[in-house]
Design a protein around this motif. Sequence first.
Motif, PDB file in Angstrom:
ATOM      1  N   PHE A   1       0.736  -1.170  -0.050  1.00  0.00           N
ATOM      2  CA  PHE A   1       0.016  -0.033   0.048  1.00  0.00           C
ATOM      3  C   PHE A   1       0.889   1.060   0.089  1.00  0.00           C
TER       4      PHE A   1
ATOM      5  N   GLU B   1       1.142  -1.480  11.804  1.00  0.00           N
ATOM      6  CA  GLU B   1       2.237  -0.979  10.914  1.00  0.00           C
ATOM      7  C   GLU B   1       1.738   0.580  10.513  1.00  0.00           C
TER       8      GLU B   1
ATOM      9  N   TRP C   1       2.776   2.841  13.068  1.00  0.00           N
ATOM     10  CA  TRP C   1       4.316   3.341  12.839  1.00  0.00           C
ATOM     11  C   TRP C   1       4.537   4.323  11.875  1.00  0.00           C
TER      12      TRP C   1
ATOM     13  N   ARG D   1      15.314  -3.061   3.272  1.00  0.00           N
ATOM     14  CA  ARG D   1      15.393  -1.694   3.394  1.00  0.00           C
ATOM     15  C   ARG D   1      16.380  -1.688   5.059  1.00  0.00           C
TER      16      ARG D   1
ATOM     17  N   PHE E   1      17.715   6.812  -1.500  1.00  0.00           N
ATOM     18  CA  PHE E   1      16.146   6.210  -1.206  1.00  0.00           C
ATOM     19  C   PHE E   1      15.185   7.030  -1.596  1.00  0.00           C
TER      20      PHE E   1
HETATM   21  P1  FAD Z   1       3.433  -3.432   4.886  1.00  0.00           P
HETATM   22  O1  FAD Z   1       4.140  -4.099   5.714  1.00  0.00           O
HETATM   23  O2  FAD Z   1       1.989  -4.011   4.113  1.00  0.00           O
HETATM   24  O3  FAD Z   1       2.647  -2.408   5.769  1.00  0.00           O
HETATM   25  C1  FAD Z   1       1.454  -1.598   5.627  1.00  0.00           C
HETATM   26  C2  FAD Z   1       1.761  -0.148   5.780  1.00  0.00           C
HETATM   27  O4  FAD Z   1       2.224   0.108   7.269  1.00  0.00           O
HETATM   28  C3  FAD Z   1       2.809   0.337   4.825  1.00  0.00           C
HETATM   29  O5  FAD Z   1       2.219   0.706   3.406  1.00  0.00           O
HETATM   30  C4  FAD Z   1       3.328   1.536   5.674  1.00  0.00           C
HETATM   31  O6  FAD Z   1       2.660   2.673   5.263  1.00  0.00           O
HETATM   32  C5  FAD Z   1       3.215   1.217   6.982  1.00  0.00           C
HETATM   33  N1  FAD Z   1       4.557   0.715   7.339  1.00  0.00           N
HETATM   34  C6  FAD Z   1       5.152  -0.506   7.646  1.00  0.00           C
HETATM   35  N2  FAD Z   1       6.232  -0.494   7.985  1.00  0.00           N
HETATM   36  C7  FAD Z   1       6.557   0.797   8.344  1.00  0.00           C
HETATM   37  C8  FAD Z   1       7.666   1.497   8.972  1.00  0.00           C
HETATM   38  N3  FAD Z   1       8.817   0.677   9.301  1.00  0.00           N
HETATM   39  N4  FAD Z   1       7.694   2.923   8.852  1.00  0.00           N
HETATM   40  C9  FAD Z   1       6.746   3.426   8.668  1.00  0.00           C
HETATM   41  N5  FAD Z   1       5.318   3.066   7.998  1.00  0.00           N
HETATM   42  C10 FAD Z   1       5.576   1.501   7.867  1.00  0.00           C
HETATM   43  N6  FAD Z   1       7.919   3.484   3.912  1.00  0.00           N
HETATM   44  C11 FAD Z   1       7.354   4.464   3.002  1.00  0.00           C
HETATM   45  O7  FAD Z   1       6.173   4.383   2.936  1.00  0.00           O
HETATM   46  N7  FAD Z   1       8.187   5.456   2.310  1.00  0.00           N
HETATM   47  C12 FAD Z   1       9.483   5.440   2.582  1.00  0.00           C
HETATM   48  O8  FAD Z   1      10.233   6.439   2.090  1.00  0.00           O
HETATM   49  C13 FAD Z   1      10.162   4.612   3.408  1.00  0.00           C
HETATM   50  N8  FAD Z   1      11.487   4.596   3.708  1.00  0.00           N
HETATM   51  C14 FAD Z   1      12.181   3.524   4.571  1.00  0.00           C
HETATM   52  C15 FAD Z   1      13.544   3.472   4.667  1.00  0.00           C
HETATM   53  C16 FAD Z   1      14.013   2.717   5.551  1.00  0.00           C
HETATM   54  C17 FAD Z   1      15.536   2.715   5.568  1.00  0.00           C
HETATM   55  C18 FAD Z   1      13.356   1.759   6.202  1.00  0.00           C
HETATM   56  C19 FAD Z   1      13.873   0.620   7.259  1.00  0.00           C
HETATM   57  C20 FAD Z   1      11.804   1.430   5.997  1.00  0.00           C
HETATM   58  C21 FAD Z   1      11.187   2.583   5.095  1.00  0.00           C
HETATM   59  N9  FAD Z   1       9.896   2.506   5.064  1.00  0.00           N
HETATM   60  C22 FAD Z   1       9.559   3.522   4.166  1.00  0.00           C
HETATM   61  C23 FAD Z   1       9.061   1.817   5.828  1.00  0.00           C
HETATM   62  C24 FAD Z   1       8.681   0.220   5.161  1.00  0.00           C
HETATM   63  O9  FAD Z   1       9.636  -0.191   4.739  1.00  0.00           O
HETATM   64  C25 FAD Z   1       7.587   0.433   4.229  1.00  0.00           C
HETATM   65  O10 FAD Z   1       6.464   1.442   4.303  1.00  0.00           O
HETATM   66  C26 FAD Z   1       7.065  -0.812   3.499  1.00  0.00           C
HETATM   67  O11 FAD Z   1       8.056  -1.786   3.206  1.00  0.00           O
HETATM   68  C27 FAD Z   1       6.094  -0.994   2.467  1.00  0.00           C
HETATM   69  O12 FAD Z   1       5.701  -1.993   1.978  1.00  0.00           O
HETATM   70  P2  FAD Z   1       4.150  -2.429   2.140  1.00  0.00           P
HETATM   71  O13 FAD Z   1       3.203  -1.169   1.974  1.00  0.00           O
HETATM   72  O14 FAD Z   1       3.915  -3.485   1.433  1.00  0.00           O
HETATM   73  O15 FAD Z   1       4.075  -2.646   3.933  1.00  0.00           O
END
Ligand code: FAD
Length: 436
Positions: free
Chosen positions: A251, A288, A291, A357, A379
């Motif tokens: 997402f 999440e 977070w 990441r 990034f």
């Molecule tokens: P899912 O695992 O499906 O999680 C659902 C939602 O929860 C995500 O879409 C996101 O909005 C939120 N979420 C999950 N993990 C985190 C987290 N650690 N921090 C904040 N929100 C989180 N996320 C970004 O959206 N933009 C970035 O620029 C970004 N940069 C990152 C840089 C680093 C070094 C790290 C370690 C993490 C970063 N993240 C970032 C957080 C996280 O890696 C991604 O949100 C996540 O991998 C997105 O995949 P998903 O939507 O399938 O996550």
Amino acid sequence: MQQQQDTSLIWFRNDLRTQDNTVLLSALSTSKQVIGVYFLEPNQFKINKYGFKKMEKYRVKFLLETLNCLQQELHKLNITLLVYQDSAKEQMKHIVETYNVSTIYLQKEWTDEENTSFNDVKDSLNETVIFHDIYDQFLFHPEDVPFHFKDTPKVFTQFRKTLEKKAIVRNLIKIQPQSATYLLKTTTKIPTLRDLGYEDFEVDKRSVFPFLGGENAAFQRLEHYFFETKSLGVYKKTRNGLLGLNYSSKFSPWLANGSISARQIYWNIKEFESQFFSNQSTYWLIFELIWRDFFKYVSLKHANEIFKIDGILKQQYQWSDHQKYVDEWIHGETSDDFVNANMLELKNTGWMSNRGRQNVASFFAKTQKLDWRIGAAYFESMLIDYDVHSNYGNWMYVSGVGNDPRDRVFNVKLQAERYDSNNKYRKQWLQSKLFK
Ligand code: FAD
């Protein structure tokens, strides 16, 4: 009764959706006519101080798809979206005068570049133009939490527990079509990748994010992940995955530019729970999203400290900016094959998993001791889902200058054994390199 303004402008930024949009509702309920505008600001496409384009092709493509979708969806509501390939500062005065705009509505942002752009626009306009900037990017709205953002807890667990106990998620907002007379006779063309100076490209077949930008694609993804495949129900077990479309929700790119709201996801999880079941996985997606809120509150509290080398912890380390090591990391040529595979995925697709990441960031900042802001800027350039708060918040966290006071280093070898025990992920990305 509230007095109706004549014409209001909605200045879209990271709220590129027509449903559950508080800014849009506020403008519609107080104005006789509403016009939307988006600026593709030249600053967004510049080279930053570390030599990276601020926005690489992956996010630009996604943004253009999003704008096309937004224009169509607004049109269905009888609202015109104007898109300018110029700065808001240069164009706003002209727009305000041409359409006799009395009020400008926008989502409230607080980071440096957004503040500068907002203040520049304010300075360029007559004082009679009224601005309404509204927070709308949170799961838990700052007015609904039991502390001022300046008192945001340092530790995530405390933040989460307080919100879970004492705050509620607002209901969704439904936007109705407006009178057809709202539409402008003139319109603008959304530029292409080429117009913006990028080459067209094919999405890499291995990409785990092959989706389009825009709120329609976001909802298709939600339908698929939640209701069609019920992947939500196993999310907690799969979320550390590296391969495939459904190990995590994906997402984040839509959330980052506001094609979908955190509230929409939350209320759909609740819908899923009432139709099917609730378990640790359905809860964990909300966890999440908290977070995500946490890093927004952290940046509200600390403002520009999040961009400084000592971070919000004001912790000093010896940092290096050795170009050779930076380049090796970027191009997947370090001594570690797990780091390399992840960096090649990012370079070829604009995507990397959360597990990836954490590992590549830890390797960069903690093992190589390279200035974490260079990694964060790379990034920022490459990620489809770049979000200023999540990116800088997570980078600070991993680099030991953020919300985690422990000075931890990831054991990248052990992580690879644990999360890529059959070597499948590394093979996928490293093999192509061998044949290049
Ligand atoms: P899912 O695992 O499906 O999680 C659902 C939602 O929860 C995500 O879409 C996101 O909005 C939120 N979420 C999950 N993990 C985190 C987290 N650690 N921090 C904040 N929100 C989180 N996320 C970004 O959206 N933009 C970035 O620029 C970004 N940069 C990152 C840089 C680093 C070094 C790290 C370690 C993490 C970063 N993240 C970032 C957080 C996280 O890696 C991604 O949100 C996540 O991998 C997105 O995949 P998903 O939507 O399938 O996550």
